[in-house]
Scaffold this active site. Sequence first.
Site, PDB file in Angstrom:
ATOM      1  N   ARG A 150      -2.016  21.910 -14.886  1.00  9.56           N
ATOM      2  CA  ARG A 150      -1.114  20.648 -15.313  1.00  9.56           C
ATOM      3  C   ARG A 150      -1.317  20.141 -16.726  1.00  9.56           C
ATOM      4  NH1 ARG A 150       1.396  16.013 -11.651  1.00  9.56           N
ATOM      5  NH2 ARG A 150       2.764  15.064 -13.267  1.00  9.56           N
ATOM      6  N   LYS A 175       3.466  11.327 -11.841  1.00  6.70           N
ATOM      7  CA  LYS A 175       2.587  10.345 -12.182  1.00  6.70           C
ATOM      8  C   LYS A 175       3.091   9.177 -12.691  1.00  6.70           C
ATOM      9  CE  LYS A 175      -0.080  13.653 -15.171  1.00  6.70           C
ATOM     10  NZ  LYS A 175      -0.524  14.240 -16.466  1.00  6.70           N
ATOM     11  N   HIS A 182       8.035   8.125 -27.321  1.00  6.24           N
ATOM     12  CA  HIS A 182       7.076   8.988 -26.931  1.00  6.24           C
ATOM     13  C   HIS A 182       7.309  10.500 -27.340  1.00  6.24           C
ATOM     14  CE1 HIS A 182       4.361  10.736 -24.341  1.00  6.24           C
ATOM     15  NE2 HIS A 182       5.338  11.651 -23.616  1.00  6.24           N
ATOM     16  N   GLU A 186      10.119  17.604 -25.197  1.00  7.50           N
ATOM     17  CA  GLU A 186       9.658  17.800 -23.983  1.00  7.50           C
ATOM     18  C   GLU A 186      10.224  19.295 -23.517  1.00  7.50           C
ATOM     19  OE1 GLU A 186       6.744  16.439 -23.036  1.00  7.50           O
ATOM     20  OE2 GLU A 186       6.892  14.224 -23.187  1.00  7.50           O
ATOM     21  N   LYS A 193       8.155  22.668 -14.659  1.00 10.62           N
ATOM     22  CA  LYS A 193       7.547  21.469 -14.407  1.00 10.62           C
ATOM     23  C   LYS A 193       7.086  21.575 -12.737  1.00 10.62           C
ATOM     24  CE  LYS A 193       5.808  17.186 -14.732  1.00 10.62           C
ATOM     25  NZ  LYS A 193       5.799  15.800 -15.461  1.00 10.62           N
ATOM     26  N   HIS A 231      -0.108  10.706 -28.257  1.00 13.58           N
ATOM     27  CA  HIS A 231      -0.581   9.335 -27.660  1.00 13.58           C
ATOM     28  C   HIS A 231      -1.425   8.511 -28.658  1.00 13.58           C
ATOM     29  CE1 HIS A 231      -0.386  10.562 -23.258  1.00 13.58           C
ATOM     30  NE2 HIS A 231       0.839  10.319 -23.543  1.00 13.58           N
ATOM     31  N   ASN A 279       0.467  18.724 -21.553  1.00 15.70           N
ATOM     32  CA  ASN A 279       0.107  17.816 -22.538  1.00 15.70           C
ATOM     33  C   ASN A 279       0.136  18.100 -23.909  1.00 15.70           C
ATOM     34  OD1 ASN A 279       0.273  15.363 -20.819  1.00 15.70           O
ATOM     35  ND2 ASN A 279      -1.701  15.802 -19.913  1.00 15.70           N
ATOM     36  N   GLU A 310      -4.165  17.351 -11.781  1.00 16.00           N
ATOM     37  CA  GLU A 310      -4.353  17.808 -12.987  1.00 16.00           C
ATOM     38  C   GLU A 310      -5.871  18.014 -13.003  1.00 16.00           C
ATOM     39  OE1 GLU A 310      -2.353  15.890 -16.359  1.00 16.00           O
ATOM     40  OE2 GLU A 310      -4.177  15.902 -17.377  1.00 16.00           O
ATOM     41  N   ARG A 324       0.740  -1.128  -0.050  1.00 12.44           N
ATOM     42  CA  ARG A 324      -0.028  -0.113   0.128  1.00 12.44           C
ATOM     43  C   ARG A 324       0.850   1.366  -0.154  1.00 12.44           C
ATOM     44  NH1 ARG A 324      -2.835  -3.017   3.708  1.00 12.44           N
ATOM     45  NH2 ARG A 324      -4.732  -4.424   2.619  1.00 12.44           N
ATOM     46  N   HIS A 372       0.298  15.711 -26.706  1.00 10.62           N
ATOM     47  CA  HIS A 372       0.150  14.709 -26.272  1.00 10.62           C
ATOM     48  C   HIS A 372      -0.967  13.852 -26.802  1.00 10.62           C
ATOM     49  CE1 HIS A 372       3.665  15.732 -23.730  1.00 10.62           C
ATOM     50  NE2 HIS A 372       3.550  14.573 -23.145  1.00 10.62           N
TER      51      HIS A 372
HETATM   52  P1  NAD Z   1      12.595   5.053 -22.021  1.00 12.22           P
HETATM   53  O1  NAD Z   1      12.389   4.614 -20.852  1.00 12.22           O
HETATM   54  O2  NAD Z   1      12.102   3.754 -22.765  1.00 12.22           O
HETATM   55  O3  NAD Z   1      14.228   5.307 -22.398  1.00 12.22           O
HETATM   56  C1  NAD Z   1      14.758   5.307 -23.621  1.00 12.22           C
HETATM   57  C2  NAD Z   1      15.730   4.109 -23.963  1.00 12.22           C
HETATM   58  O4  NAD Z   1      16.891   4.854 -23.484  1.00 12.22           O
HETATM   59  C3  NAD Z   1      15.419   3.063 -23.517  1.00 12.22           C
HETATM   60  O5  NAD Z   1      15.993   1.904 -24.316  1.00 12.22           O
HETATM   61  C4  NAD Z   1      16.395   3.085 -22.164  1.00 12.22           C
HETATM   62  O6  NAD Z   1      16.921   1.495 -21.760  1.00 12.22           O
HETATM   63  C5  NAD Z   1      17.550   3.704 -22.637  1.00 12.22           C
HETATM   64  N1  NAD Z   1      18.574   4.475 -21.678  1.00 12.22           N
HETATM   65  C6  NAD Z   1      17.839   5.143 -20.535  1.00 12.22           C
HETATM   66  N2  NAD Z   1      18.954   5.658 -20.030  1.00 12.22           N
HETATM   67  C7  NAD Z   1      20.084   5.578 -21.112  1.00 12.22           C
HETATM   68  C8  NAD Z   1      21.407   6.201 -20.693  1.00 12.22           C
HETATM   69  N3  NAD Z   1      21.652   7.077 -19.930  1.00 12.22           N
HETATM   70  N4  NAD Z   1      22.167   5.669 -21.747  1.00 12.22           N
HETATM   71  C9  NAD Z   1      21.671   4.682 -22.582  1.00 12.22           C
HETATM   72  N5  NAD Z   1      20.393   4.417 -22.911  1.00 12.22           N
HETATM   73  C10 NAD Z   1      19.636   4.628 -21.827  1.00 12.22           C
HETATM   74  O7  NAD Z   1      12.010   6.267 -22.828  1.00 12.22           O
HETATM   75  P2  NAD Z   1      12.015   7.683 -22.115  1.00 12.22           P
HETATM   76  O8  NAD Z   1      11.851   8.686 -23.285  1.00 12.22           O
HETATM   77  O9  NAD Z   1      12.910   8.027 -20.664  1.00 12.22           O
HETATM   78  O10 NAD Z   1      10.418   7.739 -21.328  1.00 12.22           O
HETATM   79  C11 NAD Z   1       9.411   7.493 -22.156  1.00 12.22           C
HETATM   80  C12 NAD Z   1       8.339   7.317 -21.141  1.00 12.22           C
HETATM   81  O11 NAD Z   1       7.956   8.025 -20.191  1.00 12.22           O
HETATM   82  C13 NAD Z   1       6.843   6.767 -21.825  1.00 12.22           C
HETATM   83  O12 NAD Z   1       6.511   5.767 -21.262  1.00 12.22           O
HETATM   84  C14 NAD Z   1       6.104   7.941 -21.477  1.00 12.22           C
HETATM   85  O13 NAD Z   1       4.532   7.634 -21.359  1.00 12.22           O
HETATM   86  C15 NAD Z   1       6.607   8.449 -20.258  1.00 12.22           C
HETATM   87  N6  NAD Z   1       6.341   9.722 -19.580  1.00 12.22           N
HETATM   88  C16 NAD Z   1       5.922   9.880 -18.332  1.00 12.22           C
HETATM   89  C17 NAD Z   1       5.652  11.121 -17.769  1.00 12.22           C
HETATM   90  C18 NAD Z   1       5.023  11.247 -16.314  1.00 12.22           C
HETATM   91  O14 NAD Z   1       4.761  12.664 -16.043  1.00 12.22           O
HETATM   92  N7  NAD Z   1       5.295  10.442 -15.571  1.00 12.22           N
HETATM   93  C19 NAD Z   1       6.096  12.367 -18.712  1.00 12.22           C
HETATM   94  C20 NAD Z   1       6.569  12.004 -19.887  1.00 12.22           C
HETATM   95  C21 NAD Z   1       6.825  10.750 -20.351  1.00 12.22           C
HETATM   96  N1  GLY Z   2       3.991  14.663 -18.555  1.00 13.13           N
HETATM   97  C1  GLY Z   2       2.838  15.633 -18.035  1.00 13.13           C
HETATM   98  C2  GLY Z   2       2.376  15.634 -16.711  1.00 13.13           C
HETATM   99  O1  GLY Z   2       3.525  15.547 -15.752  1.00 13.13           O
HETATM  100  O2  GLY Z   2       1.360  16.289 -16.331  1.00 13.13           O
END
Ligand code: NAD
Ligand code: GLY
Length: 367
Positions: free
Chosen positions: A238, A140, A262, A182, A224, A249, A242, A234, A118, A245
Amino acid sequence: MQTLQVELAERSYPIYIGAGLLAQAGLFEPHIAGRQVAIITNETVAPLYLQSLLTTLAGHDVTSVILPDGEAFKTWETLQLIFDGLLTARHDRRTTVIALGGGVIGDMAGFAAACYQRGVDFIQVPTTLLSQVDSSVGGKTGINHPLGKNMVGAFYQPKAVIIDISSLNTLPVRELSAGLAEVIKYGLICDEPFLGWLELNMAGLRSLDQALLAEAVARSCAAKAYVVGQDERESGLRATLNLGHTFGHAIETHMGYGVWLHGEAVSAGTVMALEMSCRLGWITAAERDRSVRLLLQAGLPVVPPEEMTPDDFLEHMAVDKKVLDGRLRLVLLKGLGAAVVTSEFPREILDATLRADYRALVNQLSD
Ligand code: NAD
Ligand code: GLY
């Protein structure tokens, strides 16, 4: 090192930004309550940075859970591997989960921390540009569903975000560009002068100039942190984060998770939002074109996938989290640096945006 703060009363936390922070035990220790730590990472990041973090955490009882890599693994099944690791090593409620990786790892590890017994503490150690400027801040967390991106999850804030800029040195070029989508987003939604800074410094950012990257990350995180501090769950402001997005998406879901990164999908989605804002008369064609040029400068795709029809977009957009009472809301611009979230647009403008010829738009930029 720079330190920012996300102000959320009793859930406030620091963001540390600098080079070499992964080795600084003193940054981690105040945010680890008990003896046990679980590092969640993946098979790409583990060989690069896990040993360094294990050395930093010497003295703790550490379990490492190494997940398969990729957006396609942001699923229930992978989440279960985290719980398997935690339970097998008998982690108790004082354990601290550390997410070491990009946004996929951060979102999944955060969701696991929110659910495990939890809720246990967690720390974000983002290693991609995208996760450093966006996903690690704001709480998030979650996973994808075959019918929609990030459709299952929780708001769950970390205890700290520790951003080691040096980790970007190993990031593939395509992933760096995805993160820049971003970064540019912050300029477009709330910081018009930042766009000018990015235009001047894009080449330096893309050649991994550490000081420029630290500045871009800090400026993005400050934006942010401000937005999250105003509207954690949100209910209003917030949603402006997006921009691009809703269209993006739809691209990610339609093309299959991981086919478009992404940030790439957000870039093409941002161009669609710019085009729609322009058709509404809210930004000028010159402002739209300037923004598209910046995305191109960052090495990003700006044309949505040609195989996607307007109906494909509409089908995926209908399950967007910004749909309220059956009404689609979109993030659009009323000037550069001035985002709005609105359902007040004529349906024919949306249809025209979905049908627009984006390749022709790009071609006229170079004329
Ligand atoms: P990812 O986590 O898939 O990383 C991209 C690639 O880089 C992967 O292959 C990873 O293994 C590799 N990698 C990571 N760090 C590395 C490094 N230092 N050196 C070499 N390779 C490395 O993708 P991302 O772009 O980091 O994140 C995308 C995700 O984030 C999506 O799922 C998206 O929905 C999510 N997201 C969430 C929020 C939120 O607010 N929570 C906001 C934006 C995006
Ligand atoms: N990436 C959008 C948010 O965090 O709200």
